[in-house]
Design a protein around this motif. Structure first.
Motif, short mmCIF file in Angstrom:
data_model
loop_
_atom_site.label_atom_id
_atom_site.label_comp_id
_atom_site.label_asym_id
_atom_site.label_seq_id
_atom_site.Cartn_x
_atom_site.Cartn_y
_atom_site.Cartn_z
N TYR A 41 22.12 66.37 68.45
CA TYR A 41 22.45 65.55 67.22
C TYR A 41 22.33 63.96 67.27
O TYR A 41 22.09 63.28 66.47
CB TYR A 41 24.03 65.82 66.82
N LYS A 71 18.76 63.62 66.95
CA LYS A 71 18.53 63.83 65.34
C LYS A 71 18.72 62.60 64.66
O LYS A 71 18.19 62.14 63.99
CB LYS A 71 19.30 64.88 64.93
N GLU A 72 20.01 61.90 65.15
CA GLU A 72 20.37 60.79 64.41
C GLU A 72 19.63 59.54 64.54
O GLU A 72 19.52 58.61 63.82
CB GLU A 72 21.70 60.52 64.47
N ASN A 93 15.81 60.52 62.90
CA ASN A 93 15.73 61.02 61.44
C ASN A 93 17.27 60.81 61.08
O ASN A 93 18.05 61.63 60.88
CB ASN A 93 15.47 62.47 61.24
N ARG A 145 20.63 60.03 58.62
CA ARG A 145 21.07 60.16 57.62
C ARG A 145 21.34 58.97 56.80
O ARG A 145 21.31 58.85 55.58
CB ARG A 145 21.95 61.29 57.47
N LEU A 146 22.35 57.95 57.69
CA LEU A 146 22.71 56.93 57.14
C LEU A 146 22.24 55.90 58.15
O LEU A 146 21.80 56.13 59.17
CB LEU A 146 24.20 57.01 57.27
N ASP A 159 29.17 59.49 63.79
CA ASP A 159 28.49 60.34 62.88
C ASP A 159 28.07 61.71 63.67
O ASP A 159 28.10 62.91 63.15
CB ASP A 159 27.26 59.79 62.44
N ASP A 184 29.25 65.56 63.07
CA ASP A 184 28.03 66.68 63.01
C ASP A 184 28.47 67.83 63.82
O ASP A 184 28.29 69.13 63.32
CB ASP A 184 26.64 66.23 63.21
#
Length: 59
Positions: free
Chosen positions: A10, A13-14, A17, A19-20, A31, A35
């Motif tokens: 994660y 991933k953050e 890419n 999300r925020l 975050d 997750d």
């Protein structure tokens, strides 16, 4: 997956890419914490999250 691998997954991933928009490393770690908790529904990953928080406090 182990808790450590989920935190790493994660985190990447953050980073690649998001999300925020994260204004600092603390928000990114929070975050990731959220997750991983959504995925596992337990708090076994918190030792890794605490370590990331201490890194951000030191630097």
């Amino acid at each position: 997956m182990s808790n450590f691998s989920l935190v790493v997954y994660y985190m990447f991933k953050e980073i690649f890419n998001p999300r925020l928009h994260h204004s600092d490393f603390q928000e990114l770690v929070e975050d990731v914490d959220y997750d991983v908790f959504k995925k596992t529904h337990n708090f076994k990953h918190m030792k890794y999250i605490k370590f990331l928080h201490t890194l951000s406090e030191e630097y």
